[in-house]
Design a protein around this motif. Structure first.
Motif, short mmCIF file in Angstrom:
data_model
loop_
_atom_site.label_atom_id
_atom_site.label_comp_id
_atom_site.label_asym_id
_atom_site.label_seq_id
_atom_site.Cartn_x
_atom_site.Cartn_y
_atom_site.Cartn_z
N ASP A 1 0.71 -1.27 0.04
CA ASP A 1 0.05 0.03 0.13
C ASP A 1 0.89 1.15 -0.09
OD1 ASP A 1 -1.73 -1.88 1.10
OD2 ASP A 1 -3.25 -0.56 0.75
N ALA A 2 2.13 1.11 -0.05
CA ALA A 2 2.94 2.33 0.04
C ALA A 2 3.05 3.08 -1.33
CB ALA A 2 4.46 1.93 0.55
N HIS A 3 3.56 4.21 -1.14
CA HIS A 3 3.68 5.18 -2.36
C HIS A 3 4.58 4.52 -3.41
CE1 HIS A 3 4.47 8.84 -4.73
NE2 HIS A 3 3.06 9.01 -4.70
N TYR A 4 4.37 4.96 -4.62
CA TYR A 4 5.25 4.35 -5.82
C TYR A 4 6.42 5.05 -5.76
CZ TYR A 4 3.89 8.45 -8.53
OH TYR A 4 3.68 9.74 -9.29
N SER A 5 6.78 6.20 -5.06
CA SER A 5 7.92 6.95 -5.19
C SER A 5 9.34 5.89 -4.72
CB SER A 5 8.04 7.98 -4.21
OG SER A 5 7.70 7.80 -2.94
N LEU A 6 8.88 4.77 -3.97
CA LEU A 6 10.07 3.94 -3.51
C LEU A 6 10.55 3.10 -4.88
CD1 LEU A 6 10.75 3.95 -0.65
CD2 LEU A 6 8.52 4.72 -0.77
N LYS A 7 9.48 2.73 -5.79
CA LYS A 7 9.97 2.15 -6.95
C LYS A 7 10.87 3.10 -7.84
CE LYS A 7 5.48 -0.27 -7.81
NZ LYS A 7 4.65 -0.56 -8.58
N LYS A 8 10.45 4.39 -7.88
CA LYS A 8 11.24 5.36 -8.57
C LYS A 8 12.69 5.56 -8.07
CE LYS A 8 7.47 7.49 -11.07
NZ LYS A 8 7.18 8.32 -12.17
N ALA A 9 12.75 5.66 -6.84
CA ALA A 9 14.17 5.74 -5.83
C ALA A 9 14.87 4.54 -6.24
CB ALA A 9 14.00 5.99 -4.64
N ALA A 10 14.41 3.45 -5.95
CA ALA A 10 15.06 1.87 -6.56
C ALA A 10 15.51 2.02 -7.96
CB ALA A 10 14.02 1.04 -6.24
N HIS A 11 14.81 2.46 -8.76
CA HIS A 11 15.25 2.71 -9.93
C HIS A 11 16.45 3.59 -10.34
CE1 HIS A 11 14.80 4.62 -14.23
NE2 HIS A 11 15.44 3.91 -14.40
N TRP A 12 16.22 4.91 -9.77
CA TRP A 12 17.14 5.95 -9.99
C TRP A 12 18.58 5.44 -9.14
CZ3 TRP A 12 16.22 11.66 -11.13
CH2 TRP A 12 15.36 11.80 -12.04
N MET A 13 18.30 4.89 -8.03
CA MET A 13 19.59 4.51 -7.28
C MET A 13 20.31 3.59 -7.68
SD MET A 13 18.30 5.38 -3.32
CE MET A 13 19.67 4.58 -2.78
N GLY A 14 19.99 2.81 -8.83
CA GLY A 14 20.73 1.88 -9.31
C GLY A 14 20.45 0.51 -8.68
N ILE A 15 19.41 0.38 -7.64
CA ILE A 15 19.18 -0.72 -6.95
C ILE A 15 18.16 -1.87 -7.59
CG2 ILE A 15 17.76 -1.40 -4.95
CD1 ILE A 15 19.36 0.85 -3.45
N GLY A 16 17.41 -0.98 -8.33
CA GLY A 16 16.53 -2.05 -9.36
C GLY A 16 15.12 -2.46 -8.55
N LEU A 17 14.17 -2.51 -9.28
CA LEU A 17 12.70 -2.75 -8.86
C LEU A 17 12.81 -4.09 -8.22
CD1 LEU A 17 10.43 -1.17 -11.61
CD2 LEU A 17 11.34 -0.25 -9.66
N ASN A 18 13.57 -5.02 -8.74
CA ASN A 18 13.29 -6.52 -8.38
C ASN A 18 14.06 -6.41 -6.73
OD1 ASN A 18 12.41 -7.03 -10.66
ND2 ASN A 18 14.23 -8.20 -11.40
N ASN A 19 14.92 -5.52 -6.69
CA ASN A 19 15.45 -5.37 -5.19
C ASN A 19 14.62 -4.60 -4.36
OD1 ASN A 19 17.77 -7.25 -5.57
ND2 ASN A 19 18.63 -5.61 -6.89
N LEU A 20 13.36 -4.20 -4.64
CA LEU A 20 12.47 -3.51 -3.74
C LEU A 20 11.43 -4.58 -3.49
CD1 LEU A 20 11.53 -0.86 -2.52
CD2 LEU A 20 9.74 -0.63 -4.38
N GLU A 21 11.54 -5.23 -2.37
CA GLU A 21 10.65 -6.18 -1.72
C GLU A 21 9.23 -5.55 -1.21
OE1 GLU A 21 10.72 -9.73 -1.56
OE2 GLU A 21 12.86 -9.59 -2.88
#
Lengths: 488, 488
Positions: A176-196
Motif C-alpha cells: 500500500d506504500a507510495h510508488y516513489s519507492l519504486k522510482k528511487a530504487a530505479h534511480w539509485m541503481g538498486i532496481g525494482l527487483n530489489n524492492l521487496e
C-alpha cells in the motif's frame, strides 16, 4: 520599476476578483474543456516577435485563471492537497519576490535560521532526540534522500566506489506504500527487483511478520537488506503502519527504518491524533509534507534524520569551492547547502514557518482535528446509507474510500458481474462531476486487494469544512448517481 | 476569506514599500547581521500556544524582508541568478495561488498545455528535430535526469535488475563542470570513482582529445563509458565546450552526450550570441535553467531529450493506479506525470511561458545582448586598468573573473608570495562590501588551475544594467581596496 509594482498589483486584484481561492458560494471547481477546446480558447503558442502590453498580459492571465482548477474550492477533494493556508501563500509570495537560494547564510541569512528552526521543531515534534534534516522538492525526493542515507550508512564507500561489486542491496516497502519507492530504487541503481513489496493487511498496514520473513529470505538469497519504508497515511486507504512492531523487526535485523509520513505526519500537530505516530522516536528517518492536507502551498516537504548531526552533510557533500568557500568572515557552519543534493534550492521552509509562527501548533492542530472529525462524520453517514458502501468499515484517516451503488443494483445478489458493473460507476460519475464543475473527487482501483474503482475523497485542513458541507457532498454524488443511464 | 485577501494585499504593499526588488537608488543589497545578532532581532522560535494577529504577522514579515538579501538589487552580482522578470514573478504568484501539481490534465489543464508548449519551443530553439522534455526542481536534478536516461538507454534492464552484476558504468565530465555531476554519480550508485574528470583548457573548455583518450582508457580497464557531460557556461569561468568536437568523440564511441547549459542556455535567445551553442542539434539531452541569468524566479529548470518521444516515460513510469487511471473520460496521453521522478510537481513552466508570451524571444534576446555587452564593457575596463587583473584575457560570457591589486602590490615582482597575498584580497574586500551592504560579488579559487581567490562578478538580464552601473562597480571595489589595512 514603478510599472513592475503596478503590474503585480493588477495580478493581486485579478487573483482576488477571479476568486482563485474559490471562496464564493457560486464558484465552480473547474470549467472543464477538452485539450483541443482549451487550446482554441487560450492561445498557448509562442511567437518570436511580439511585445505585449500589460493589458494584454493581464488578459492572458485572466484566461489562465478561468480555466485552471480551483484547488482551494471546498469541494475539491481530488488529491492529497487542496486549499492553502493564507500565511503559507503569503510566505510563498515573499520568497518568490526575494528570489534567493537556500544554500549559504550569505544569500539567505534569515531563511537559514528559519530552516534550522523548523528542522529542530520537527525533531522535537516527532521525538527524535537528536539529528538533522532538510527541505526537498517533494515527498518522492525526501524518501529517496532517506534511502541514500541508509545506503551510505551501510557502506560509506559506495559514494566513491559505486555499487558494482556489491551483493544486491534490498529495500522493503508495503503493497500500500507510495510508488516513489519504486522510482528511487530505479534511480539509485538498486532496481525494482530489489524492492521487496511486503504484504499489507486488510486495512493497508504493512504486516510485521511478513516483513520479518522477507528479510530472512532475502538474507538467505545472499542479498543485503538495508532499508525499510513504513508509511503513516497510505496514499489510498490512509493506513498507518505500526511503527513499534516494524522497529522491533528492523532493530533485530539491523536495518534502517524510514517513515513515509508525507501524508500522515500532519497528525503530529493534533493532541487528539498524534498517537497515530506513536513509536516515531525509534525511526531512523521520516518524511513529512506540510504541502499535503495541511495547506502549505506546493512544494513543502521535509526529511528528518535521527542520530549523528553530521550524516546528511558527510553523505552528500561535494565541497564546491565557488560556493562553500572556507575563508568567509562568518561561521561557515551556517552554510548548509552542501548537505543537499540540489545546488540552487528554492526556499520552502518559510511558508510553513510563517504558518506555525502565526497560528502556533495548537491552532493548526485544531484544524487537523476538524478535518478528522469531518472525515469521521462522512464515514458514519456513508455507513448508515444503503446507497453507499465503504471500502473499509473502520475509520483510519482523512482519505475516505467508498462506492456509490446505483438504485437498480441495491439489494441484488453481489455476484462478480455485479461488482464489475459497480467498478464502472465511479469513472462515470466523475465525468459528470467534472463536466458540471461542482466538485472533484478522485477514484482508483486497488488491484492487490482485487477491487476495482471506488471513490477516494480527501478532506484537508483548508478550507474548514462543516457537517453541512459533508451533507452536500453526499447529496451531490447521489444526484449524479441517479442520473446514470443503464446499462452502463 | 475576505480577511485572506486583505492579508495578501498587506503583503503586496509590504513587499512594495519595503522595496524588496531594491529599485530605489538608496536601497542596500543587504543589512548584514551575524547569525547570533540576527537571532536577537528576529525571534525565529516557534511556540505551541500562540495565535497572532494579522498586524503581528505583518510585522514579522517586515523584519524578514528587512534582513534578507535583495537579490534584485542592480549590484547583487554574487550568484548566477539575480533580479527577476516581473512577468516571471507574476507567474510564480499565480501558480502559488492556484496551488496545483503538474501531473495530470485533470488538475492542471492549462499548465499541461503550457508545459508542452515550452518543451516544444525548447526543442525548436536548440534544434532538436524531435524529442521530449520535463521541468525539474533545478539544474542538479535535470543533469541527473539525463544521466538516468543515458543509463536506461545503455540497458533498460537496469531499471528492474539494478546495477549489481554489471561492469562499472563510467560518466565523463570536465574539471570546470558543475559539482552536480558528482552528486548524481553518488546518488545513482555509480560512484565518484566512475566519474572521470577530463582536463579542460586554459579557458575552462573540455579538451576533446583528452576525452577521447579517457574513453579508450576506461574501455581498456573493462569499464563501460555511457555518458558525457559537456557544459555551456561553466560555473566559474563561463566557458562553452565545443559541442561539435565532443559530439564527434561521443558519436564514434557510442556514448550519450548531454549539455549542461543551465547557465549558458539563455544565449540561445540572442540572435547575436546563439552561436555559442552551435552543434546543439547533435546532443542527446540538454539542461537549461531560465532561473539563472534570465530572471525567472527560482526554481525553473528544463531538461530536453532528443529522439524517441516516449523515452522519458518508458524510463521513469511506475504506473500508479490511483493517479494515472486508464479509464478517464479524456485522452490520458495528456497526463504527463509518470514521466517524472517526482509525484507532486510544482508548476515551474508557467513563469517562463508568461515571460516568453509577453516579451517574445526577441525582447528577451535583447536583454541577453545587453548583459553580454555590459560584461564585455566590464572586461575591457578591467583590462585597461592596472588596479585589476583578469583571470582570463579573453571574454567568454557574463561571469567576469578578476583580481583587485592593492596599491602597494602594483608593479612589484609577482612571486608566489605576492600571489598568495593577492589571494587574501577578495575575501577581505567581500567582508567590507557585505558589511557596508552596497554590493555583493562572489569570490572563489580555482584549485585545478592552481589559482587562489578571485572575484567572480555575474551580470544578469535583470535589472538592465548600464555602463554607468559598471563604472560604479569598479569605483566601489577600488574604494574598498584602498581601505585595506596592510599587512593583510
Amino acid at each position: 520599476m514603478a510599472d513592475d509594482w503596478a503590474f503585480l498589483e493588477r495580478i493581486y486584484k485579478l487573483l482576488r476578483d477571479e476568486d482563485v481561492l474559490a471562496t464564493s458560494p457560486e464558484a465552480s471547481v473547474v470549467d472543464f474543456k477538452f485539450p483541443d477546446e482549451l487550446a482554441r480558447i487560450i492561445d498557448v503558442s509562442l511567437d518570436t516577435k511580439v511585445s505585449r502590453t500589460a493589458d494584454e498580459a493581464e488578459e492572458i492571465c485572466r484566461l489562465v485563471l478561468r480555466y485552471s482548477v480551483k484547488t482551494g474550492h471546498r469541494y475539491f477533494c481530488n488529491q492529497l492537497f487542496g486549499g492553502c493556508d493564507v500565511y503559507g501563500l503569503a510566505g510563498a509570495w515573499i520568497t518568490d519576490a526575494l528570489n534567493t537560494s537556500q544554500y549559504t547564510f550569505e544569500v539567505a541569512p534569515v531563511f537559514t535560521l528559519i530552516e534550522d528552526t523548523i528542522i529542530r521543531k520537527c525533531l522535537e515534534l516527532f521525538n527524535f532526540s537528536e539529528g538533522d534534516g532538510i527541505f526537498s522538492p517533494g515527498g518522492s525526493m525526501s524518501n529517496m534522500y532517506a534511502m541514500i542515507l541508509a545506503r551510505f550508512k551501510v557502506n560509506p564507500k559506495f559514494k566513491c566506489m559505486g555499487m558494482f561489486g556489491s551483493p544486491p542491496l534490498v529495500a522493503f516497502t508495503s503493497q500500500d506504500a507510495h510508488y516513489s519507492l519504486k522510482k528511487a530504487a530505479h534511480w539509485m541503481g538498486i532496481g525494482l527487483n530489489n524492492l521487496e513489496v511486503v504484504e499489507s493487511d486488510e486495512r493497508g498496514r504493512m504486516c510485521p511478520e511478513a516483513l520479518k520473513k522477507a528479510i530472512v529470505r532475502v538474507k538467505e538469497e545472499g542479498r543485503r537488506p538495508f532499508f525499510v519504508n513504513a508509511t503513516a497515511g497510505t496514499t489510498v486507504l490512509g493506513a498507518f503502519d505500526d511503527i513499534n512492531a516494524l522497529a522491533d523487526v528492523c532493530q533485530e535485523a539491523g536495518v534502517w527504518l524510514h517513515l513515509d509520513a508525507c501524508l500522515g505526519g500532519t497528525a503530529i500537530l493534533s493532541e487528539k491524533h498524534k498517537n497515530l505516530l506513536r513509536g516515531s522516536e525509534r525511526l531512523n528517518s521520516l518524511a513529512w509534507n506540510p504541502h499535503k492536507t495541511l495547506g502549505a502551498p506546493l512544494q513543502c516537504s521535509i526529511l528528518i534524520v535521527s542520530g549523528e548531526k553530521n550524516l546528511l552533510h558527510k553523505c552528500n557533500c561535494a565541497n564546491a569551492d565557488y560556493l562553500f568557500q572556507q575563508d568567509k568572515f562568518y561561521d561557515i557552519s551556517y552554510d548548509t547547502g552542501d548537505k543537499s543534493f540540489q545546488c540552487g534550492r528554492k526556499v520552502d521552509s518559510f511558508k510553513v514557518w510563517l504558518m506555525l509562527k502565526v497560528r502556533g501548533v495548537n491552532e493548526l492542530g485544531l484544524k487537523v482535528d476538524n478535518a478528522m472529525e469531518m472525515s469521521q462524520y462522512l464515514t458514519n453517514r456513508l455507513k448508515s446509507n444503503s446507497t453507499f458502501r465503504l471500502v473499509l468499515d473502520e475509520f483510519q484517516y482523512t482519505n475516505i474510500c467508498f462506492w456509490y451503488i446505483p438504485k437498480s443494483m441495491r439489494g441484488q445478489e453481489e455476484t462478480q458481474e455485479w461488482w464489475n458493473t459497480l467498478y464502472k460507476v465511479a469513472p462515470l460519475i466523475k465525468e459528470k462531476m467534472v463536466k458540471k464543475g461542482s466538485m472533484m473527487v478522485g477514484f482508483c482501483p486497488l488491484p492487490h486487494k482485487n477491487v476495482g474503482n471506488f471513490f477516494r475523497m480527501v478532506i484537508t485542513c483548508y478550507p474548514t469544512l462543516t457537517r453541512n458541507d459533508v451533507d452536500c457532498f453526499i447529496a451531490e454524488i447521489e444526484q449524479f448517481g441517479d442520473s446514470l443511464d443503464f446499462p452502463l
